[in-house]
Design an enzyme around this catalytic site. Structure first.
Site, PDB file in Angstrom:
ATOM      1  N   PRO A 132      14.816  -3.468   6.712  1.00 56.58           N
ATOM      2  CA  PRO A 132      13.805  -4.103   7.555  1.00 56.58           C
ATOM      3  C   PRO A 132      12.371  -3.624   7.311  1.00 56.58           C
ATOM      4  O   PRO A 132      11.437  -4.401   7.405  1.00 56.58           O
ATOM      5  CB  PRO A 132      14.264  -3.759   8.976  1.00 56.58           C
ATOM      6  CG  PRO A 132      15.735  -3.604   8.855  1.00 56.58           C
ATOM      7  CD  PRO A 132      15.972  -3.012   7.505  1.00 56.58           C
ATOM      8  N   SER A 136       9.521  -4.678  -0.910  1.00 57.86           N
ATOM      9  CA  SER A 136       9.804  -4.432  -2.330  1.00 57.86           C
ATOM     10  C   SER A 136       9.796  -2.943  -2.701  1.00 57.86           C
ATOM     11  O   SER A 136      10.029  -2.592  -3.857  1.00 57.86           O
ATOM     12  CB  SER A 136       8.774  -5.161  -3.197  1.00 57.86           C
ATOM     13  OG  SER A 136       8.925  -6.557  -3.081  1.00 57.86           O
ATOM     14  N   THR A 162      21.610 -12.511   0.963  1.00 56.24           N
ATOM     15  CA  THR A 162      22.061 -13.879   0.716  1.00 56.24           C
ATOM     16  C   THR A 162      23.574 -13.842   0.605  1.00 56.24           C
ATOM     17  O   THR A 162      24.130 -12.988  -0.076  1.00 56.24           O
ATOM     18  CB  THR A 162      21.443 -14.425  -0.587  1.00 56.24           C
ATOM     19  OG1 THR A 162      20.025 -14.370  -0.481  1.00 56.24           O
ATOM     20  CG2 THR A 162      21.860 -15.860  -0.830  1.00 56.24           C
ATOM     21  N   ILE A 353       1.403 -37.051  -3.782  1.00 56.20           N
ATOM     22  CA  ILE A 353       1.650 -38.400  -4.308  1.00 56.20           C
ATOM     23  C   ILE A 353       2.375 -39.250  -3.267  1.00 56.20           C
ATOM     24  O   ILE A 353       2.117 -40.447  -3.131  1.00 56.20           O
ATOM     25  CB  ILE A 353       2.455 -38.320  -5.629  1.00 56.20           C
ATOM     26  CG1 ILE A 353       1.547 -37.828  -6.766  1.00 56.20           C
ATOM     27  CG2 ILE A 353       3.079 -39.668  -5.990  1.00 56.20           C
ATOM     28  CD1 ILE A 353       2.286 -37.465  -8.044  1.00 56.20           C
ATOM     29  N   HIS A 354       3.263 -38.619  -2.502  1.00 60.25           N
ATOM     30  CA  HIS A 354       4.009 -39.348  -1.471  1.00 60.25           C
ATOM     31  C   HIS A 354       3.130 -39.732  -0.268  1.00 60.25           C
ATOM     32  O   HIS A 354       3.567 -40.525   0.576  1.00 60.25           O
ATOM     33  CB  HIS A 354       5.190 -38.504  -0.968  1.00 60.25           C
ATOM     34  CG  HIS A 354       6.395 -38.563  -1.852  1.00 60.25           C
ATOM     35  ND1 HIS A 354       6.465 -37.898  -3.051  1.00 60.25           N
ATOM     36  CD2 HIS A 354       7.593 -39.215  -1.711  1.00 60.25           C
ATOM     37  CE1 HIS A 354       7.659 -38.114  -3.604  1.00 60.25           C
ATOM     38  NE2 HIS A 354       8.347 -38.906  -2.815  1.00 60.25           N
ATOM     39  N   GLU A 379      13.520 -11.875  -5.045  1.00 59.53           N
ATOM     40  CA  GLU A 379      13.676 -10.980  -6.208  1.00 59.53           C
ATOM     41  C   GLU A 379      12.355 -10.306  -6.585  1.00 59.53           C
ATOM     42  O   GLU A 379      12.037 -10.144  -7.755  1.00 59.53           O
ATOM     43  CB  GLU A 379      14.223 -11.745  -7.443  1.00 59.53           C
ATOM     44  CG  GLU A 379      15.478 -12.537  -7.214  1.00 59.53           C
ATOM     45  CD  GLU A 379      16.717 -11.683  -7.179  1.00 59.53           C
ATOM     46  OE1 GLU A 379      16.597 -10.458  -7.265  1.00 59.53           O
ATOM     47  OE2 GLU A 379      17.805 -12.248  -7.049  1.00 59.53           O
ATOM     48  N   THR A 381       8.148 -10.004  -4.939  1.00 62.33           N
ATOM     49  CA  THR A 381       7.045 -10.945  -4.726  1.00 62.33           C
ATOM     50  C   THR A 381       6.262 -11.180  -6.015  1.00 62.33           C
ATOM     51  O   THR A 381       6.371 -10.426  -6.983  1.00 62.33           O
ATOM     52  CB  THR A 381       6.071 -10.394  -3.664  1.00 62.33           C
ATOM     53  OG1 THR A 381       5.519  -9.170  -4.180  1.00 62.33           O
ATOM     54  CG2 THR A 381       6.769 -10.116  -2.346  1.00 62.33           C
ATOM     55  N   GLU A 383       3.234 -10.624  -6.405  1.00 63.75           N
ATOM     56  CA  GLU A 383       2.360  -9.460  -6.612  1.00 63.75           C
ATOM     57  C   GLU A 383       3.111  -8.328  -7.320  1.00 63.75           C
ATOM     58  O   GLU A 383       2.566  -7.653  -8.195  1.00 63.75           O
ATOM     59  CB  GLU A 383       1.809  -8.979  -5.261  1.00 63.75           C
ATOM     60  CG  GLU A 383       0.777  -9.906  -4.627  1.00 63.75           C
ATOM     61  CD  GLU A 383       1.369 -11.215  -4.126  1.00 63.75           C
ATOM     62  OE1 GLU A 383       0.624 -12.213  -4.081  1.00 63.75           O
ATOM     63  OE2 GLU A 383       2.576 -11.269  -3.791  1.00 63.75           O
TER      64      GLU A 383
END
Length: 401
Positions: A132, A136, A162, A353-354, A379, A381, A383
């Site tokens: 938490p 990185s 994940t 475009i939409h 995986e 940032t 930076e």
């Protein structure tokens, strides 16, 4: 096949695998992805289809029941899956990183036990570094393992897993002081533990809790969770590689291939955004003609296509470098950085475009617009990638004065 993002020099087998995956994406993923994503529903039927295709064993060696394919083949499959729905590639990716770490660093017993079941998708992998409070900064890990007889006792809280709920095997990085005197560099006192668990949420085994899914802006369907260890007992034979203190290097090796994977995801999402943009531009009329005939829109399409092509080329280069046995952290960092930034830009141009319809949940581009930002932080940032790239460049181009 479309003109963009082609890969030269593929074998017949690689082309066959990719054609099969693309066909699966077009028929089984794209038609249902947006509906499942809006419901944040786990795509069980799609996952069952991926198992049947053998994709869970794509890079696991043939001796363990896998297909024994290269990182390039895997990355190109991820690109195709992400073109359909990025969350599906996430379900495969964490599994693959754990299998790769086992293949590269596991003991023979660990390989024999886990890899055949992983190749079939019976054991499903997740991996965990982050906590938490650290983002990185992996060296700041506070989760700990303490030796107690033939077991280790693990305590701590991990974040951003994940597949945390659906997985049955988690590779967890923790601090382990055993054999590492006070003052040892943090990265030399870390160990990867292989934790087997039941799928689900709550206390999934004594001392191990998966609290529930984290609600996210995008990247839905796939479960992202916390993991809490409270006096969790793990046998000593579940230290990855059998020796403590090597966890940081093992994880970084896994993340290196993970970065190629994130680059591939960026390529896939960008390709889909371009497909949607170029298609819509030829159907939508303003001022008496399709908007594709307006120079302003043609300029956008030209920029989008060029970015798709450039990102794909860098991703392929990074994968091939790793496959050749060379160090690829520079190329993987560059590919991940460029592909994620370009993906965000291509998606935004397709969204523009939409016009107003891009803001409607009826149109697929709305989903891509929420998914693309995850690639800027997953995986490592953007930076962090630039720091890695900068340091490696200074190593390569050291001033000789």
């Amino acid at each position: 096949m479309a003109r963009l993002a082609q890969t030269a020099g593929l074998t017949d087998i690689q082309q066959e695998i990719l054609a099969t995956v693309r066909d699966f994406v077009d028929k089984e993923i794209i038609p249902v992805a947006t509906e499942l994503e809006h419901r944040d529903e786990y795509p069980q039927q799609i996952v069952d289809g991926l198992k049947e295709l053998g994709l869970f064993g794509l890079m696991i060696p043939e001796e363990y029941g896998g297909l024994g394919e290269s990182l390039l083949t895997y990355a190109l499959c991820v690109e195709e899956l992400s073109r359909g729905w990025m969350s599906v590639s996430g379900i495969i990716n964490t599994h693959f990183i754990v299998a790769y770490m086992l293949k590269q660093h596991g003991t023979q017993e660990q390989k024999d036990y886990f890899l055949p079941k992983m190749a079939l998708g019976e054991i499903r992998g997740a991996f965990s570094m982050s906590e938490p409070g650290l983002g990185s900064d992996v060296s700041a890990i506070t989760s700990k393992a303490v030796k107690d007889g033939d077991e280790y006792v693990l305590n701590g809280q991990k974040m951003w897993l994940t597949n945390g709920g659906t997985s049955t095997l988690v590779a967890v990085l923790v601090k382990s002081d055993e054999g590492h005197p006070e003052g040892t560099a943090p990265h030399k006192s870390m160990t990867t533990f292989l934790i087997e668990k039941e799928p689900g949420f709550g206390e999934v085994q004594p001392g191990l809790t998966i609290p529930g899914k984290i609600d996210k802006m995008g990247y839905k369907g796939v479960d992202t969770t916390e993991l809490i260890m409270a006096d969790l007992r793990i046998p000593a034979n579940r230290v990855l590689g059998g020796v403590t203190g090597r966890g940081f290097y093992q994880m970084m090796d896994g993340v290196e291939v993970g970065r190629v994977n994130v680059a591939a995801r960026g390529c896939g999402v960008a390709q889909r955004a371009f497909e949607l943009g170029v298609s819509y531009a030829q159907q939508r009329h303003t001022f008496g003609k399709p908007i594709a005939q307006h120079q302003a829109i043609q300029f956008k399409l030209a920029e989008m296509a060029t970015k798709v092509e450039a990102a794909h080329a860098m991703m392929v280069n990074a994968a091939r470098k790793k496959d050749s046995g060379e160090r690829n952290d520079l190329e993987a960092g560059m590919a991940k950085y460029l592909a994620s930034e370009y993906c965000k830009e291509v998606v935004e141009d397709a969204f523009r475009i939409h016009g107003g319809y891009g803001f409607s949940k009826e149109y697929e581009i709305e989903r891509l617009y929420r998914e693309a930002p995850m690639l800027l932080i997953g995986e490592g940032t953007a930076e962090i990638q630039k720091m890695i790239i900068g340091r490696r460049l200074l190593e390569e181009y050291r001033f000789q004065g």
